[in-house]
Design a protein around this motif. Sequence first.
Motif, PDB file in Angstrom:
ATOM      1  N   LYS A 134     -19.607  11.592 -62.593  1.00 42.26           N
ATOM      2  CA  LYS A 134     -18.277  12.097 -62.221  1.00 42.26           C
ATOM      3  C   LYS A 134     -18.406  13.313 -61.307  1.00 42.26           C
ATOM      4  N   ARG A 135     -19.354  14.180 -61.620  1.00 47.15           N
ATOM      5  CA  ARG A 135     -19.584  15.365 -60.786  1.00 47.15           C
ATOM      6  C   ARG A 135     -19.972  14.939 -59.366  1.00 47.15           C
ATOM      7  N   THR A 136     -20.827  13.930 -59.283  1.00 45.56           N
ATOM      8  CA  THR A 136     -21.255  13.432 -57.973  1.00 45.56           C
ATOM      9  C   THR A 136     -20.073  12.873 -57.188  1.00 45.56           C
ATOM     10  N   GLU A 137     -19.209  12.119 -57.875  1.00 52.46           N
ATOM     11  CA  GLU A 137     -18.037  11.536 -57.217  1.00 52.46           C
ATOM     12  C   GLU A 137     -17.083  12.627 -56.715  1.00 52.46           C
ATOM     13  N   VAL A 138     -16.903  13.670 -57.508  1.00 54.21           N
ATOM     14  CA  VAL A 138     -16.012  14.776 -57.111  1.00 54.21           C
ATOM     15  C   VAL A 138     -16.570  15.468 -55.867  1.00 54.21           C
ATOM     16  N   ILE A 139     -17.868  15.743 -55.883  1.00 54.62           N
ATOM     17  CA  ILE A 139     -18.504  16.383 -54.721  1.00 54.62           C
ATOM     18  C   ILE A 139     -18.366  15.488 -53.489  1.00 54.62           C
ATOM     19  N   ALA A 140     -18.537  14.182 -53.682  1.00 53.65           N
ATOM     20  CA  ALA A 140     -18.403  13.237 -52.571  1.00 53.65           C
ATOM     21  C   ALA A 140     -16.982  13.241 -52.024  1.00 53.65           C
ATOM     22  N   GLY A 141     -15.998  13.319 -52.914  1.00 53.68           N
ATOM     23  CA  GLY A 141     -14.597  13.363 -52.488  1.00 53.68           C
ATOM     24  C   GLY A 141     -14.282  14.615 -51.696  1.00 53.68           C
ATOM     25  N   ILE A 142     -14.809  15.756 -52.157  1.00 60.60           N
ATOM     26  CA  ILE A 142     -14.598  17.022 -51.446  1.00 60.60           C
ATOM     27  C   ILE A 142     -15.268  16.974 -50.074  1.00 60.60           C
ATOM     28  N   THR A 143     -16.496  16.447 -50.049  1.00 60.94           N
ATOM     29  CA  THR A 143     -17.241  16.358 -48.791  1.00 60.94           C
ATOM     30  C   THR A 143     -16.503  15.502 -47.769  1.00 60.94           C
ATOM     31  N   SER A 144     -16.043  14.329 -48.200  1.00 60.89           N
ATOM     32  CA  SER A 144     -15.355  13.432 -47.266  1.00 60.89           C
ATOM     33  C   SER A 144     -14.027  14.025 -46.808  1.00 60.89           C
ATOM     34  N   PHE A 145     -13.354  14.760 -47.695  1.00 57.32           N
ATOM     35  CA  PHE A 145     -12.094  15.401 -47.287  1.00 57.32           C
ATOM     36  C   PHE A 145     -12.335  16.409 -46.176  1.00 57.32           C
ATOM     37  N   PHE A 146     -13.318  17.266 -46.349  1.00 54.56           N
ATOM     38  CA  PHE A 146     -13.573  18.271 -45.309  1.00 54.56           C
ATOM     39  C   PHE A 146     -14.069  17.629 -44.022  1.00 54.56           C
ATOM     40  N   ALA A 147     -14.787  16.514 -44.153  1.00 54.04           N
ATOM     41  CA  ALA A 147     -15.276  15.826 -42.952  1.00 54.04           C
ATOM     42  C   ALA A 147     -14.124  15.258 -42.122  1.00 54.04           C
ATOM     43  N   ILE A 148     -13.029  14.869 -42.783  1.00 57.07           N
ATOM     44  CA  ILE A 148     -11.893  14.263 -42.082  1.00 57.07           C
ATOM     45  C   ILE A 148     -10.714  15.228 -41.976  1.00 57.07           C
ATOM     46  N   SER A 149     -10.835  16.437 -42.489  1.00 52.98           N
ATOM     47  CA  SER A 149      -9.696  17.365 -42.543  1.00 52.98           C
ATOM     48  C   SER A 149      -9.131  17.693 -41.162  1.00 52.98           C
ATOM     49  N   TYR A 150      -9.946  17.537 -40.115  1.00 44.84           N
ATOM     50  CA  TYR A 150      -9.437  17.818 -38.773  1.00 44.84           C
ATOM     51  C   TYR A 150      -8.254  16.933 -38.413  1.00 44.84           C
ATOM     52  N   ILE A 151      -8.104  15.783 -39.105  1.00 43.60           N
ATOM     53  CA  ILE A 151      -7.007  14.862 -38.809  1.00 43.60           C
ATOM     54  C   ILE A 151      -5.660  15.526 -39.068  1.00 43.60           C
ATOM     55  N   LEU A 152      -5.629  16.496 -39.980  1.00 41.47           N
ATOM     56  CA  LEU A 152      -4.378  17.191 -40.290  1.00 41.47           C
ATOM     57  C   LEU A 152      -3.848  17.968 -39.093  1.00 41.47           C
ATOM     58  N   ILE A 153      -4.735  18.369 -38.213  1.00 43.97           N
ATOM     59  CA  ILE A 153      -4.335  19.109 -37.021  1.00 43.97           C
ATOM     60  C   ILE A 153      -4.248  18.184 -35.814  1.00 43.97           C
ATOM     61  N   VAL A 154      -5.251  17.318 -35.662  1.00 39.53           N
ATOM     62  CA  VAL A 154      -5.348  16.491 -34.461  1.00 39.53           C
ATOM     63  C   VAL A 154      -4.262  15.423 -34.415  1.00 39.53           C
ATOM     64  N   ASN A 155      -3.996  14.753 -35.547  1.00 42.18           N
ATOM     65  CA  ASN A 155      -3.003  13.677 -35.528  1.00 42.18           C
ATOM     66  C   ASN A 155      -1.614  14.173 -35.115  1.00 42.18           C
ATOM     67  N   PRO A 156      -1.099  15.269 -35.693  1.00 39.35           N
ATOM     68  CA  PRO A 156       0.205  15.769 -35.231  1.00 39.35           C
ATOM     69  C   PRO A 156       0.218  16.155 -33.756  1.00 39.35           C
ATOM     70  N   LEU A 157      -0.901  16.683 -33.250  1.00 38.14           N
ATOM     71  CA  LEU A 157      -0.944  17.066 -31.839  1.00 38.14           C
ATOM     72  C   LEU A 157      -0.861  15.833 -30.934  1.00 38.14           C
ATOM     73  N   ILE A 158      -1.538  14.748 -31.328  1.00 32.65           N
ATOM     74  CA  ILE A 158      -1.467  13.510 -30.538  1.00 32.65           C
ATOM     75  C   ILE A 158      -0.068  12.903 -30.623  1.00 32.65           C
ATOM     76  N   LEU A 159       0.507  12.870 -31.821  1.00 32.10           N
ATOM     77  CA  LEU A 159       1.837  12.292 -31.990  1.00 32.10           C
ATOM     78  C   LEU A 159       2.917  13.136 -31.325  1.00 32.10           C
ATOM     79  N   ALA A 160       2.616  14.412 -31.098  1.00 31.56           N
ATOM     80  CA  ALA A 160       3.574  15.269 -30.399  1.00 31.56           C
ATOM     81  C   ALA A 160       3.826  14.751 -28.983  1.00 31.56           C
TER      82      ALA A 160
END
Length: 426
Positions: free
Chosen positions: A13-39
């Motif tokens: 479970k600890r490994t899965e949580v760390i993996a989830g956090i890692t993947s979130f930060f790896a894709i977190s740029y989408i929170l900024i980039v996607n709205p800018l493209i859709l603008a």
Amino acid sequence: MLTTLKTLTKEEKRTEVIAGITSFFAISYILIVNPLILADAKIPANLSIFATIFASALGCLIMAVWADAPIVITPGMGVNAFFTYTLVVSMHLTWQQALAISIFSSVIYLLVSFSRVSELLSQAIPPELKIGITAGIGLFLVTLGLEKAHLIAQGGSRSLLAPGNLAAPETLLALFGLALTLVLYLRQVPGSFMLGIIVTSAIGVCLNIGLQAPPEVSFSDISKYRALLFHADFSSLFTLKFLLAVFSMTMILIFESMGILEGLLPAPQKFKRTFEASALATFCSGFLGTSPTVAAAESATGIESGGKTGLMSLVSGVLFLMALFFIPLLRYVPQEAIAPVIIITGALMIQQLKELNIADFSTWFPAFLIVVLIPLSGSISLGLAFGFAAYPLVKVASAQAQEVSPLLWGLSLLFILQLICEAVLL
């Protein structure tokens, strides 16, 4: 999902949580980039950031509950560009009409995913093309990571790419992060990717390197978000322009998602449910007011960190929701800290090429087209289209036509039609 949680050990479970956090930060740029493209499609960025968050969180939840797979769902890069620059800018549709096209395409995607067709399509794809898809996505991630690390940049008139400034503080920070993360990974330190991100981010904050201006969005803007909800405009339904756009987007959604899932899933037996979950999430995204969601290639960072179940995607989904309150804090995780994880993950995926029989050019060439065109064009769907279109041609030319199934001939024709339609739309 509940059964999986009961069977996982505390360490798993600890490994899965760390993996989830890692993947979130790896894709977190989408929170900024996607709205800018859709603008550029006239969707207010301060509102589409909420659509991006809710579509991602819901997609990750669906993936966790329905498929129990370690796949993160977000609005897709490339698909959002098609949505904005082809449908709205080039075809002069409104963003509301573009949402209608997304929803209509996702209905077809749903029908395919929940039928026997999805399994037949998956079985029809030759192993060499699947390897090419995995390696192509890997090389795409490497290119993305190198750009975020400022090791490469847009080239001038004489070259596609140019070297970055190795003396720049941002580049040096990324190089430090790459060296640190690589050492941690090779020494098999648990949570090596996450540790690399944390340490590199901390140094970036202390030295004021790579920090971005916080997005101009306030949580109070959420009251205006209803302006994007259920605003699809189907007034142009069944016009030639609408149908051509639906065909192209459907091809992108089905085969880009299929390609990514074939390339990433650590458990191939979960493909059917994962494909269905992806389709459900895509269908919901149009009603939420954003471009279609897809399986994020950056899910590979979490998978390489040990993610194997839906708990990873659930953790990422929760973090997307938490981002509602902490969007400005994302500026403290510079792209230079994320770049090393993306580069190493891409390199690991490219290792799949060792399974290819490079001595047989008829086997190698279609995969080669996929591998090079995905990163060079920045479009997974374009790489797939050329690879699948070329496969029957090289097999016939090398007197191996018997290796091409009727379904694969049909797929090749569909990809050629996709390329023609996109050329007409542009």
